[in-house]
Scaffold this motif. Structure first.
Motif, PDB file in Angstrom:
ATOM      1  N   LEU A  70       0.208   8.738  -6.167  1.00 42.35           N
ATOM      2  CA  LEU A  70      -0.305   7.561  -5.460  1.00 42.35           C
ATOM      3  C   LEU A  70      -0.757   7.975  -4.058  1.00 42.35           C
ATOM      4  O   LEU A  70      -0.031   7.824  -3.091  1.00 42.35           O
ATOM      5  N   LYS A  71      -1.969   8.517  -3.997  1.00 43.41           N
ATOM      6  CA  LYS A  71      -2.434   9.047  -2.716  1.00 43.41           C
ATOM      7  C   LYS A  71      -2.861   7.925  -1.781  1.00 43.41           C
ATOM      8  O   LYS A  71      -2.642   7.986  -0.583  1.00 43.41           O
ATOM      9  N   ASN A  72      -3.464   6.918  -2.366  1.00 46.28           N
ATOM     10  CA  ASN A  72      -3.793   5.739  -1.557  1.00 46.28           C
ATOM     11  C   ASN A  72      -4.061   4.577  -2.505  1.00 46.28           C
ATOM     12  O   ASN A  72      -5.155   4.437  -3.036  1.00 46.28           O
ATOM     13  N   VAL A  73      -3.066   3.768  -2.723  1.00 48.92           N
ATOM     14  CA  VAL A  73      -3.163   2.703  -3.713  1.00 48.92           C
ATOM     15  C   VAL A  73      -2.753   1.384  -3.067  1.00 48.92           C
ATOM     16  O   VAL A  73      -1.731   1.308  -2.391  1.00 48.92           O
ATOM     17  N   VAL A  74      -3.585   0.369  -3.238  1.00 44.96           N
ATOM     18  CA  VAL A  74      -3.230  -0.966  -2.735  1.00 44.96           C
ATOM     19  C   VAL A  74      -2.978  -1.871  -3.931  1.00 44.96           C
ATOM     20  O   VAL A  74      -3.851  -2.060  -4.769  1.00 44.96           O
ATOM     21  N   PHE A  75      -1.799  -2.417  -3.969  1.00 49.02           N
ATOM     22  CA  PHE A  75      -1.339  -3.191  -5.117  1.00 49.02           C
ATOM     23  C   PHE A  75      -1.004  -4.584  -4.584  1.00 49.02           C
ATOM     24  O   PHE A  75       0.009  -4.768  -3.914  1.00 49.02           O
ATOM     25  N   GLY A  76      -1.935  -5.550  -4.801  1.00 47.84           N
ATOM     26  CA  GLY A  76      -1.705  -6.900  -4.285  1.00 47.84           C
ATOM     27  C   GLY A  76      -2.363  -7.122  -2.940  1.00 47.84           C
ATOM     28  O   GLY A  76      -3.340  -6.456  -2.591  1.00 47.84           O
ATOM     29  N   LYS A  77      -1.810  -8.050  -2.187  1.00 47.34           N
ATOM     30  CA  LYS A  77      -2.452  -8.518  -0.959  1.00 47.34           C
ATOM     31  C   LYS A  77      -1.799  -7.950   0.298  1.00 47.34           C
ATOM     32  O   LYS A  77      -0.580  -7.895   0.392  1.00 47.34           O
ATOM     33  N   ARG A 126       0.868  -1.173   0.000  1.00 52.08           N
ATOM     34  CA  ARG A 126       0.000   0.000   0.000  1.00 52.08           C
ATOM     35  C   ARG A 126       0.907   1.226   0.000  1.00 52.08           C
ATOM     36  O   ARG A 126       1.882   1.281   0.753  1.00 52.08           O
ATOM     37  N   VAL A 127       0.606   2.153  -0.885  1.00 53.24           N
ATOM     38  CA  VAL A 127       1.384   3.392  -0.938  1.00 53.24           C
ATOM     39  C   VAL A 127       0.429   4.536  -0.647  1.00 53.24           C
ATOM     40  O   VAL A 127      -0.645   4.624  -1.244  1.00 53.24           O
ATOM     41  N   LYS A 128       0.823   5.405   0.296  1.00 55.38           N
ATOM     42  CA  LYS A 128      -0.033   6.553   0.618  1.00 55.38           C
ATOM     43  C   LYS A 128       0.762   7.845   0.536  1.00 55.38           C
ATOM     44  O   LYS A 128       1.884   7.928   1.036  1.00 55.38           O
ATOM     45  N   ASN A 129       0.159   8.826  -0.115  1.00 54.48           N
ATOM     46  CA  ASN A 129       0.721  10.184  -0.186  1.00 54.48           C
ATOM     47  C   ASN A 129       2.071  10.264  -0.879  1.00 54.48           C
ATOM     48  O   ASN A 129       2.880  11.131  -0.560  1.00 54.48           O
ATOM     49  N   TYR A 130       2.316   9.323  -1.786  1.00 50.16           N
ATOM     50  CA  TYR A 130       3.546   9.391  -2.576  1.00 50.16           C
ATOM     51  C   TYR A 130       3.180   9.850  -3.982  1.00 50.16           C
ATOM     52  O   TYR A 130       2.598   9.095  -4.760  1.00 50.16           O
ATOM     53  N   GLU A 143       3.105   0.295   3.246  1.00 52.79           N
ATOM     54  CA  GLU A 143       2.851  -0.936   3.995  1.00 52.79           C
ATOM     55  C   GLU A 143       3.150  -2.058   3.018  1.00 52.79           C
ATOM     56  O   GLU A 143       2.532  -2.148   1.957  1.00 52.79           O
ATOM     57  N   ILE A 144       4.115  -2.863   3.347  1.00 54.66           N
ATOM     58  CA  ILE A 144       4.516  -3.887   2.390  1.00 54.66           C
ATOM     59  C   ILE A 144       4.398  -5.257   3.039  1.00 54.66           C
ATOM     60  O   ILE A 144       4.818  -5.460   4.174  1.00 54.66           O
ATOM     61  N   CYS A 145       3.729  -6.157   2.327  1.00 56.90           N
ATOM     62  CA  CYS A 145       3.525  -7.499   2.862  1.00 56.90           C
ATOM     63  C   CYS A 145       4.440  -8.439   2.093  1.00 56.90           C
ATOM     64  O   CYS A 145       4.370  -8.517   0.874  1.00 56.90           O
ATOM     65  N   TYR A 146       5.313  -9.110   2.810  1.00 54.99           N
ATOM     66  CA  TYR A 146       6.281  -9.951   2.122  1.00 54.99           C
ATOM     67  C   TYR A 146       6.389 -11.300   2.814  1.00 54.99           C
ATOM     68  O   TYR A 146       6.060 -11.451   3.991  1.00 54.99           O
ATOM     69  N   ARG A 147       6.795 -12.294   2.042  1.00 58.42           N
ATOM     70  CA  ARG A 147       6.939 -13.637   2.584  1.00 58.42           C
ATOM     71  C   ARG A 147       8.334 -14.130   2.249  1.00 58.42           C
ATOM     72  O   ARG A 147       8.752 -14.066   1.091  1.00 58.42           O
ATOM     73  N   ARG A 201       5.406 -17.460   7.656  1.00 56.17           N
ATOM     74  CA  ARG A 201       4.229 -16.582   7.672  1.00 56.17           C
ATOM     75  C   ARG A 201       4.621 -15.211   7.125  1.00 56.17           C
ATOM     76  O   ARG A 201       5.741 -14.764   7.351  1.00 56.17           O
ATOM     77  N   PRO A 202       3.703 -14.563   6.397  1.00 56.65           N
ATOM     78  CA  PRO A 202       4.038 -13.252   5.826  1.00 56.65           C
ATOM     79  C   PRO A 202       4.379 -12.230   6.905  1.00 56.65           C
ATOM     80  O   PRO A 202       3.886 -12.316   8.031  1.00 56.65           O
ATOM     81  N   ILE A 203       5.221 -11.292   6.540  1.00 50.48           N
ATOM     82  CA  ILE A 203       5.601 -10.208   7.436  1.00 50.48           C
ATOM     83  C   ILE A 203       5.126  -8.892   6.818  1.00 50.48           C
ATOM     84  O   ILE A 203       5.212  -8.706   5.604  1.00 50.48           O
ATOM     85  N   THR A 204       4.581  -8.023   7.662  1.00 52.73           N
ATOM     86  CA  THR A 204       4.150  -6.706   7.185  1.00 52.73           C
ATOM     87  C   THR A 204       5.095  -5.644   7.732  1.00 52.73           C
ATOM     88  O   THR A 204       5.362  -5.611   8.931  1.00 52.73           O
ATOM     89  N   TYR A 205       5.599  -4.827   6.826  1.00 53.62           N
ATOM     90  CA  TYR A 205       6.472  -3.718   7.237  1.00 53.62           C
ATOM     91  C   TYR A 205       5.738  -2.416   6.953  1.00 53.62           C
ATOM     92  O   TYR A 205       5.228  -2.219   5.848  1.00 53.62           O
ATOM     93  N   GLU A 206       5.656  -1.562   7.961  1.00 62.14           N
ATOM     94  CA  GLU A 206       4.995  -0.267   7.781  1.00 62.14           C
ATOM     95  C   GLU A 206       5.984   0.853   8.073  1.00 62.14           C
ATOM     96  O   GLU A 206       6.749   0.767   9.030  1.00 62.14           O
ATOM     97  N   LEU A 207       5.933   1.876   7.228  1.00 65.10           N
ATOM     98  CA  LEU A 207       6.850   2.996   7.383  1.00 65.10           C
ATOM     99  C   LEU A 207       6.092   4.289   7.120  1.00 65.10           C
ATOM    100  O   LEU A 207       5.335   4.376   6.153  1.00 65.10           O
ATOM    101  N   ALA A 208       6.265   5.266   8.002  1.00 63.93           N
ATOM    102  CA  ALA A 208       5.671   6.592   7.771  1.00 63.93           C
ATOM    103  C   ALA A 208       6.763   7.644   7.860  1.00 63.93           C
ATOM    104  O   ALA A 208       7.594   7.620   8.776  1.00 63.93           O
TER     105      ALA A 208
END
Ligand SMILES: Nc1ncnc2c1ncn2[C@@H]1O[C@H](COP(=O)(O)OP(=O)(O)OP(=O)(O)O)[C@@H](O)[C@H]1O
Ligand SMILES: [Mg+2]
Length: 416
Positions: free
Chosen positions: A15-22, A8-12, A91-95, A101-108
């Motif tokens: 790409l104000k709020n885009v979810v690409f994938g799961k 998920r990319v926000k405010n870039y 917010e990036i979801c990676y495995r 189990r998938p890991i979610t990384y969030e950065l602001a």
């Protein structure tokens, strides 16, 4: 090999709020495929999406302030979506692999009183072993350079709702040997850059290594024509300026695999039947292309843009330890249209070793793709980008099932 399931990319930029994938909370959505293509009209945000990945990688490598200025981005104020006062967020979801189990990384990233960007929050989370539903539990929570990290395989004991600070306080009351308070020297650096270098944090290290391994291609045929000093090099640089050195490496260390690449290229590029290296008297490396029709070989300086480019892509994909994630913008530029389907297949065949993301304007490339591999970016009513998957449209799905190539549907305006 790690895989990105979604972002998920926000405010870039656009790409104000885009979810690409799961993401962790969109269980019904299928993860990104090993080969993913993004299409869309001019100005809809394809390059911005490509650069969002580049920006993340630069944040890790350079810190957020330098990353905002790098590659002509022009600084935080320029890259934050116009009109927005909120932080730039990812917010990036990676495995790591199919067993983990998938890991979610969030950065602001926000800007401080002196308008300098800093990391306002950062978080890593993962579901506990055996946990199928519900919120994943954090193992890193950072705010303004301070936070808590859990070592090894441990997690926060609670995943509370409310503000981030509340969570920190709540968690702060729990004592555990695996829990440690952390404070960064520099708020413009990512926590995972520091903590991911420590043995105590294997999950952070694996995520850090994964992002560090991304390859974003800024291949420019003219740079690849330069004359590097001789000496084998394992990986192709982002601009391709060490193409000859990689050839030398492959020739020496992986002669059989290298022969196979040359074979494939010569099947695809008319005339070329052998590529090898030569050394100039001053120790520079010459990439030599032997053309069937001519007695004397051509050197990289004389060979066509398309030949060099195709050669570089195949070499990159055939890397014995390839990057886990490769992004290429408009690989079609300079390539004969009939080569594009081949290139798409070649990219897909290298999965699952490497995940490939491309942006393209070329229906011939898209002809080789399935609807779930293809995403369409467009401008929403608010002027910002919106994204959808071609497979979300049942008409498109059924037409492809009947045998119509996806690129031709795009050409026929079925995807717009
Ligand atoms: N900070 C910003 N906020 C909002 N929009 C922005 C911002 N910076 C750039 N843009 C817009 O983003 C768009 C640029 O998007 P991008 O370059 O990603 O398009 P693209 O899909 O790659 O187009 P092309 O096919 O022409 O390469 C432009 O419309 C530009 O006006
Ligand atoms: Mg673009």
């Amino acid at each position: 090999m790690g895989k990105i399931e979604g972002i998920r990319v926000k405010n870039y930029r656009v790409l104000k709020n885009v979810v690409f994938g799961k993401l962790w909370n969109t269980q019904k959505v299928a993860p990104l495929t090993p080969l993913t293509a993004v299409i869309g009209k001019n100005g809809v945000g394809k390059s911005s999406l490509f650069d969002a990945f580049g920006f993340l990688a630069d944040c890790l490598k350079l810190g957020v302030e330098e990353a905002c200025d790098a590659r002509g981005r022009g600084g935080f104020q320029r890259i934050r979506s116009q009109g927005s006062k909120e932080p730039i967020e990812f917010e990036i979801c990676y495995r790591q692999d199919s067993r983990t189990r998938p890991i979610t990384y969030e950065l602001a990233i926000d800007s401080d009183n002196s308008r300098r960007p800093y990391v306002s929050s950062e978080r890593l989370r993962q579901r506990r072993r055996g946990q199928r539903y519900g919120r994943p539990f954090s193992f890193l929570i950072m705010e303004d350079g301070k936070g808590v990290a859990w070592k090894g395989d441990a997690h926060a004991p609670v995943e509370a709702s409310g503000s981030e600070l509340d969570k920190l306080r709540e968690i702060g009351s729990e004592e555990s040997a695996d829990r440690e308070e952390v404070e960064l020297e520099d708020k413009r650096r990512l926590g995972i850059a520091t903590l991911g270098a420590l043995k105590q944090h294997p999950r952070m290290s694996s995520f850090r290594n994964f992002v560090e391994g991304w390859y974003l291609s800024y291949f420019a045929p003219n740079t690849a024509r330069g004359l590097p000093l001789a000496g084998p090099q394992r990986h192709l640089s982002v601009h391709g300026d060490n193409l000859g050195n990689v050839v030398q490496f492959m020739e020496r260390r992986h002669p059989r695999r290298f022969k196979g690449i040359l074979q494939r290229i010569s099947e695809r590029v008319p005339g070329i039947h052998n590529i090898d290296t030569d050394r100039s008297p001053d120790g520079r490396l010459l990439l030599r292309f032997n053309d069937k029709g001519f007695q004397d070989p051509f050197y990289a300086q004389q060979v066509s843009d398309g030949t060099l480019k195709l050669f570089a892509y195949l070499l990159l994909l055939e890397d014995p330890s390839p990057p886990p994630f490769i992004c290429v913008e408009e690989p079609e530029n300079g390539l004969y249209h009939k080569l594009l389907e081949t290139l798409a297949r070649e990219m897909r065949d290298h999965a699952p070793k490497t995940q490939v993301l491309v942006t393209t304007h070329q229906p011939y490339f898209v002809d080789a793709l399935s609807p779930n591999e293809t995403w369409i970016l467009e401008k929403g009513a608010d002027g910002f980008a919106a994204i959808r998957r071609a497979s979300d449209d049942p008409i498109v799905e059924s037409m492809v099932n009947e045998g119509l190539p996806l690129g031709s549907l795009w050409y026929g305006d079925y995807l717009d």
